[in-house]
Design a protein around this motif. Sequence first.
Motif, short mmCIF file in Angstrom:
data_model
loop_
_atom_site.label_atom_id
_atom_site.label_comp_id
_atom_site.label_asym_id
_atom_site.label_seq_id
_atom_site.Cartn_x
_atom_site.Cartn_y
_atom_site.Cartn_z
N PRO A 33 38.44 37.02 60.33
CA PRO A 33 37.26 36.94 61.20
C PRO A 33 36.82 38.29 61.77
CG PRO A 33 39.18 36.04 62.31
CD PRO A 33 39.58 36.28 60.89
N LEU A 34 37.65 39.32 61.65
CA LEU A 34 37.28 40.65 62.13
C LEU A 34 36.39 41.40 61.13
CD1 LEU A 34 40.67 41.85 63.67
CD2 LEU A 34 38.62 41.14 64.92
N GLY A 35 36.16 40.82 59.98
CA GLY A 35 35.26 41.43 59.00
C GLY A 35 35.93 42.33 57.98
N TYR A 36 37.25 42.34 57.94
CA TYR A 36 37.93 43.15 56.93
C TYR A 36 37.59 42.63 55.54
CZ TYR A 36 40.72 45.73 60.32
OH TYR A 36 41.11 46.57 61.33
N HIS A 37 37.34 43.56 54.63
CA HIS A 37 36.93 43.19 53.27
C HIS A 37 38.11 42.76 52.41
CE1 HIS A 37 34.46 43.10 49.71
NE2 HIS A 37 35.15 44.06 49.11
N ARG A 38 39.22 43.45 52.54
CA ARG A 38 40.41 43.15 51.75
C ARG A 38 41.64 43.14 52.65
NH1 ARG A 38 38.25 45.08 46.62
NH2 ARG A 38 36.86 46.84 47.04
N PHE A 39 42.65 42.42 52.20
CA PHE A 39 43.98 42.49 52.80
C PHE A 39 44.96 42.68 51.66
CE2 PHE A 39 47.96 41.16 54.64
CZ PHE A 39 47.87 41.60 55.96
N TRP A 40 45.59 43.85 51.64
CA TRP A 40 46.51 44.19 50.57
C TRP A 40 47.95 44.25 51.10
CZ3 TRP A 40 44.39 48.63 46.96
CH2 TRP A 40 43.26 48.16 46.29
N VAL A 41 48.89 43.99 50.20
CA VAL A 41 50.31 44.07 50.54
C VAL A 41 50.99 45.00 49.54
CG1 VAL A 41 50.28 41.77 51.55
CG2 VAL A 41 50.91 42.04 49.15
N ALA A 42 52.22 45.40 49.87
CA ALA A 42 52.88 46.46 49.12
C ALA A 42 54.10 45.94 48.37
CB ALA A 42 53.30 47.58 50.07
N LEU A 71 42.22 39.55 48.42
CA LEU A 71 43.67 39.68 48.44
C LEU A 71 44.09 40.63 47.33
CD1 LEU A 71 44.38 35.84 48.56
CD2 LEU A 71 44.01 37.36 50.51
N GLY A 72 44.97 41.57 47.65
CA GLY A 72 45.35 42.51 46.60
C GLY A 72 46.65 43.22 46.88
N SER A 73 47.00 44.08 45.95
CA SER A 73 48.27 44.80 46.00
C SER A 73 48.02 46.29 46.16
CB SER A 73 49.06 44.55 44.71
OG SER A 73 48.27 44.87 43.57
N GLY A 74 48.79 46.86 47.06
CA GLY A 74 48.65 48.30 47.29
C GLY A 74 49.97 49.04 47.22
N GLY A 75 50.65 48.98 46.07
CA GLY A 75 50.22 48.27 44.88
C GLY A 75 51.40 47.69 44.16
N VAL A 76 51.10 47.06 43.03
CA VAL A 76 52.15 46.71 42.07
C VAL A 76 52.58 48.00 41.37
CG1 VAL A 76 52.56 45.57 39.85
CG2 VAL A 76 51.44 44.34 41.70
N MET A 77 53.87 48.30 41.41
CA MET A 77 54.37 49.52 40.79
C MET A 77 54.68 49.24 39.32
SD MET A 77 53.93 51.72 42.99
CE MET A 77 53.24 51.46 44.62
N LEU A 78 53.75 49.61 38.47
CA LEU A 78 53.76 49.19 37.08
C LEU A 78 55.03 49.59 36.32
CD1 LEU A 78 52.24 47.66 34.96
CD2 LEU A 78 50.91 49.71 34.45
N PRO A 79 55.64 50.74 36.62
CA PRO A 79 56.87 51.06 35.88
C PRO A 79 57.96 50.00 36.04
CG PRO A 79 56.04 53.01 36.98
CD PRO A 79 55.21 51.87 37.47
#
Length: 322
Positions: A33-42, A71-79
């Motif tokens: 509700p605060l207007g954030y566009h994305r929320f990412w997790v690590a 919703l997204g990842s910051g980030g998925v560590m591809l290795p």
Amino acid sequence: MRYSLLDRSHTRERRPEAAALRDSVERAVAAEPLGYHRFWVAEHHGVPGIASGSPPVLLAAIGQRTERIRLGSGGVMLPNHRPLVVAEQFLMLEALAPGRVDLGIGRSLGFTAPVREALGRARITADEFADEVARVRAHLEGEAPVTARPAGGSPPPIHLLATGSGLRTAARLGLAVVIGGPVLLGEDLGERIAAYRREFRPHAGSVPHVMLSMDLLVAGTDAEARELALPEVWAMVRSRETGAFPPLESPASIRERALGSRERDRLEAGLDASWAGSASTLRPRLESLVETTGADEILASGATFDRAALADSDARVAALLG
């Protein structure tokens, strides 16, 4: 200017580690509700101060409690993963939260040698990383020899976490880019971003997109904000001494410590370099940075011990950037 949040699921002294994951979910619910566009997790492995080792699992829980925020990842560590598995996980998330999923990909390996050994990957070159990112995208888009399931949905957009050669890789692959840490402090940052935009090769209609990530904390006064920044800066200082990032401590507990001169100097230097302050102090700094870089979005990643104070900071960040 879009504004988003990155939450690392910090653990805190005298609280169960699992509580950090529930804290992340509640922070996402409050951010919407605060207007954030994305929320990412690590993604971090074997780190005492971080509870999240699997972004897809945490994002699935957040998706069930939110309706609009991306919703997204910051980030998925591809290795640490095979491209097919990453694609499957994020296609599943996209099926559960249609039109709301981002895939942020990084290149970092484990925090320590034992963790890297447990993950089974010692090193990865820039070219190898670029090839694996391209394989993830091929799976997401249904263009790989093996079809990732569920098929037929919209592929989540990929954002590349830029460290070292990351900007060049993102430009070559036509990907959005996230810039933070030491890269953000470079004197040639504006030139490097200009080169990214100039060398950008569109893929399926993609356009350059620059997100700046910083540990942004806002309070009523600069002194109050500096106190908010103290727990995470202290944890960074401790990690340099011990090799392990510890749970966040309260500012009072940190102030009671008998610090050595080197610890004290590192602590003060870290606080001086932090993006913590009042709105009136931070506004001109942010405006100057955005003007220099032409950034499209700010990804705030601040953390502190006091969860109520962090919620207040999140509201102030939204007011400042919005």
